[in-house]
Design a protein around this motif. Sequence first.
Motif, PDB file in Angstrom:
ATOM      1  N   GLY A  66      38.787   7.825  -8.277  1.00  0.00           N
ATOM      2  CA  GLY A  66      39.311   8.862  -9.156  1.00  0.00           C
ATOM      3  C   GLY A  66      38.834  10.255  -8.795  1.00  0.00           C
ATOM      4  N   TRP A  67      38.826  11.120  -9.797  1.00  0.00           N
ATOM      5  CA  TRP A  67      38.440  12.512  -9.584  1.00  0.00           C
ATOM      6  C   TRP A  67      37.833  13.074 -10.873  1.00  0.00           C
ATOM      7  CZ3 TRP A  67      42.596  10.368  -7.132  1.00  0.00           C
ATOM      8  CH2 TRP A  67      43.754  10.158  -7.885  1.00  0.00           C
ATOM      9  N   ALA A  68      37.040  14.081 -10.705  1.00  0.00           N
ATOM     10  CA  ALA A  68      36.642  14.689  -9.446  1.00  0.00           C
ATOM     11  C   ALA A  68      35.401  13.995  -8.892  1.00  0.00           C
ATOM     12  CB  ALA A  68      36.354  16.183  -9.635  1.00  0.00           C
ATOM     13  N   ALA A  69      35.349  13.947  -7.565  1.00  0.00           N
ATOM     14  CA  ALA A  69      34.286  13.200  -6.887  1.00  0.00           C
ATOM     15  C   ALA A  69      32.897  13.667  -7.283  1.00  0.00           C
ATOM     16  CB  ALA A  69      34.472  13.325  -5.371  1.00  0.00           C
ATOM     17  N   ASP A  70      32.741  14.984  -7.460  1.00  0.00           N
ATOM     18  CA  ASP A  70      31.415  15.550  -7.710  1.00  0.00           C
ATOM     19  C   ASP A  70      31.106  15.708  -9.196  1.00  0.00           C
ATOM     20  OD1 ASP A  70      33.519  17.465  -7.682  1.00  0.00           O
ATOM     21  OD2 ASP A  70      32.053  19.084  -7.640  1.00  0.00           O
ATOM     22  N   MET A  71      32.008  15.234 -10.051  1.00  0.00           N
ATOM     23  CA  MET A  71      31.770  15.340 -11.493  1.00  0.00           C
ATOM     24  C   MET A  71      31.896  13.966 -12.154  1.00  0.00           C
ATOM     25  SD  MET A  71      30.905  18.411 -12.425  1.00  0.00           S
ATOM     26  CE  MET A  71      31.345  18.538 -14.151  1.00  0.00           C
ATOM     27  N   CYS A  72      33.079  13.645 -12.646  1.00  0.00           N
ATOM     28  CA  CYS A  72      33.245  12.427 -13.444  1.00  0.00           C
ATOM     29  C   CYS A  72      33.032  11.159 -12.626  1.00  0.00           C
ATOM     30  CB  CYS A  72      34.618  12.427 -14.102  1.00  0.00           C
ATOM     31  SG  CYS A  72      34.840  13.817 -15.246  1.00  0.00           S
ATOM     32  N   VAL A  73      33.492  11.152 -11.371  1.00  0.00           N
ATOM     33  CA  VAL A  73      33.268   9.978 -10.524  1.00  0.00           C
ATOM     34  C   VAL A  73      31.783   9.811 -10.237  1.00  0.00           C
ATOM     35  CG1 VAL A  73      33.657   8.997  -8.232  1.00  0.00           C
ATOM     36  CG2 VAL A  73      35.566   9.985  -9.498  1.00  0.00           C
ATOM     37  N   MET A  74      31.130  10.900  -9.828  1.00  0.00           N
ATOM     38  CA  MET A  74      29.713  10.814  -9.487  1.00  0.00           C
ATOM     39  C   MET A  74      28.873  10.397 -10.698  1.00  0.00           C
ATOM     40  SD  MET A  74      27.103  13.664  -7.963  1.00  0.00           S
ATOM     41  CE  MET A  74      27.609  13.403  -6.270  1.00  0.00           C
ATOM     42  N   LEU A  75      29.121  10.985 -11.847  1.00  0.00           N
ATOM     43  CA  LEU A  75      28.310  10.664 -13.019  1.00  0.00           C
ATOM     44  C   LEU A  75      28.563   9.238 -13.494  1.00  0.00           C
ATOM     45  CD1 LEU A  75      28.522  14.076 -14.877  1.00  0.00           C
ATOM     46  CD2 LEU A  75      26.536  13.089 -13.759  1.00  0.00           C
TER      47      LEU A  75
END
Length: 203
Positions: free
Chosen positions: A136-145
Amino acid sequence: MTQNHERALRSKPLPRCEQALLLVDVINPMNFPAADDLLAHAWHAAQRVARLKKRLAAQDVPAIYANDNYGTWHSEFRDILAACQMLHGTRGQIARLLTPTPDDLVILKPQHSAFHSTPLRHLLSEMKVRKLTIVGWAADMCVMLSATDACMLGYEVWVPQDCIAAETPERYDMAVALLGGAFDCSVRPASRARATTSAGAKK
């Protein structure tokens, strides 16, 4: 009471599987300021997500959509989905391509992580899931967390680097480096994964 209403009230057993696919914010109006910078990357990633989802479904791996409600607390997921499907251009194309099937599960999340203030952990426990594939997206926000929370909760995590998107190449590269390094997730591309996919396979 009509048959449709009766079906709506009839409980359906949850699937049992050691692995699940978690789709984070893929049904998305993308109406934030930098959305245009994300769209092209997200469209290419969405096509790979669709192929991966189909492949995992053939292995009876359940799919769970963890979606933001975008502050619309008086609506439900079906309303958000219908609105996104009607959007013009790439925004609508992504929503139509990644529309959930009747067997897919859906949760709404109020914050970035799919685990924060949602029933996701309870759902995964009931399903006996140990391995999560997160896209999914965004990689550096919702996906990462979502992925880092999953790691801290003890799940084996695979974040296919070709199935996520970010607003800039720099933010994407940072997310992949952190997920595959500090958090020890598998980030191998879905396009290179074996036919029998395992979230625990290494990078």
